[in-house]
Design a protein around this motif. Structure first.
Motif, mmCIF file in Angstrom:
data_model
loop_
_atom_site.group_PDB
_atom_site.id
_atom_site.type_symbol
_atom_site.label_atom_id
_atom_site.label_comp_id
_atom_site.label_asym_id
_atom_site.label_seq_id
_atom_site.Cartn_x
_atom_site.Cartn_y
_atom_site.Cartn_z
ATOM 1 N N UNK A 1 0.852 -1.187 0.000
ATOM 2 C CA UNK A 1 0.000 0.000 0.000
ATOM 3 C C UNK A 1 0.886 1.235 0.000
ATOM 4 N N UNK A 2 0.469 2.232 -0.736
ATOM 5 C CA UNK A 2 1.234 3.465 -0.819
ATOM 6 C C UNK A 2 0.310 4.660 -0.685
ATOM 7 N N UNK A 3 0.746 5.679 0.044
ATOM 8 C CA UNK A 3 0.031 6.948 0.141
ATOM 9 C C UNK A 3 0.902 8.013 -0.508
ATOM 10 N N UNK A 4 0.331 8.743 -1.454
ATOM 11 C CA UNK A 4 1.075 9.790 -2.152
ATOM 12 C C UNK A 4 0.378 11.123 -1.921
ATOM 13 N N UNK A 5 1.136 12.076 -1.402
ATOM 14 C CA UNK A 5 0.606 13.390 -1.087
ATOM 15 C C UNK A 5 1.030 14.415 -2.128
ATOM 16 N N UNK A 6 0.261 15.487 -2.190
ATOM 17 C CA UNK A 6 0.629 16.617 -3.039
ATOM 18 C C UNK A 6 -0.050 17.866 -2.499
ATOM 19 N N UNK B 1 -5.850 -2.750 -1.333
ATOM 20 C CA UNK B 1 -6.756 -2.108 -0.385
ATOM 21 C C UNK B 1 -8.116 -2.772 -0.418
ATOM 22 N N UNK B 2 -8.554 -3.293 0.722
ATOM 23 C CA UNK B 2 -9.912 -3.815 0.845
ATOM 24 C C UNK B 2 -10.843 -2.736 1.382
ATOM 25 N N UNK C 1 -6.163 -4.785 4.102
ATOM 26 C CA UNK C 1 -5.897 -5.308 2.756
ATOM 27 C C UNK C 1 -6.765 -6.528 2.472
ATOM 28 N N UNK C 2 -6.595 -7.078 1.282
ATOM 29 C CA UNK C 2 -7.438 -8.186 0.854
ATOM 30 C C UNK C 2 -7.155 -9.476 1.608
ATOM 31 N N UNK C 3 -6.076 -9.523 2.355
ATOM 32 C CA UNK C 3 -5.750 -10.689 3.158
ATOM 33 C C UNK C 3 -6.309 -10.577 4.579
ATOM 34 N N UNK C 4 -6.983 -9.438 4.841
ATOM 35 C CA UNK C 4 -7.605 -9.262 6.144
ATOM 36 C C UNK C 4 -6.742 -8.559 7.167
ATOM 37 N N UNK C 5 -5.540 -8.169 6.782
ATOM 38 C CA UNK C 5 -4.634 -7.508 7.716
ATOM 39 C C UNK C 5 -4.873 -6.007 7.703
ATOM 40 N N UNK C 6 -4.981 -5.415 8.892
ATOM 41 C CA UNK C 6 -5.158 -3.965 9.014
ATOM 42 C C UNK C 6 -3.875 -3.338 9.532
ATOM 43 N N UNK C 7 -3.566 -2.168 9.009
ATOM 44 C CA UNK C 7 -2.335 -1.507 9.435
ATOM 45 C C UNK C 7 -2.455 -0.010 9.214
#
Length: 120
Positions: free
Chosen positions: A2-7, A28-29, A101-107
């Motif tokens: 997962x990536x977050x890109x700011x501007x 991303x789920x 995410x699609x595997x059920x892991x939250x972070x």
């Protein structure tokens, strides 16, 4: 991944406005809370504003009435409109998102940071 890109950061005079944008991409789920934090020189990182997937918002007292947080769930994006900027708003602003995410892991995920400088 997962990536977050700011501007949207930059230099602005006191009283001016800026809009920050942040888009999440990758596996991303769902995204629960998205928010903006800032870290000024010699200071700890602090929450500026947050918004839930249902649109409930929260702001730190110093920005209430001046900043507006919004999000586009279809685009996995969050925005921060900053009006009536003050020199004390000068900081590096970071996007944050709590993502499952699609595997059920939250972070917790963070953007790279964008500099906002308000001149007096």
């Amino acid at each position: 991944q997962v990536q977050l890109v700011e501007s949207g950061g930059g230099l602005v005079q006191a009283g001016g406005s800026l809009i920050l944008s942040c888009a999440a991409s990758g596996s991303i789920f769902s995204i629960n809370v998205m928010g903006w934090y800032r870290q000024g020189p010699g200071k700890q990182r602090q929450l500026v504003a947050a918004i839930t997937s249902g649109g409930i918002t929260d702001y730190t007292d110093s920005v209430k009435g001046r900043f507006t947080i919004s999000r586009d769930n279809a685009k996995n994006a969050v925005y921060l409109r900053m009006n009536s900027l003050k020199p004390e708003d000068t900081a590096v602003y970071y996007c944050n998102a709590k993502i499952r995410n699609w595997y059920g892991t939250a972070d917790d995920y963070w953007g790279q940071g964008t500099q906002v400088t308000v001149s007096s």
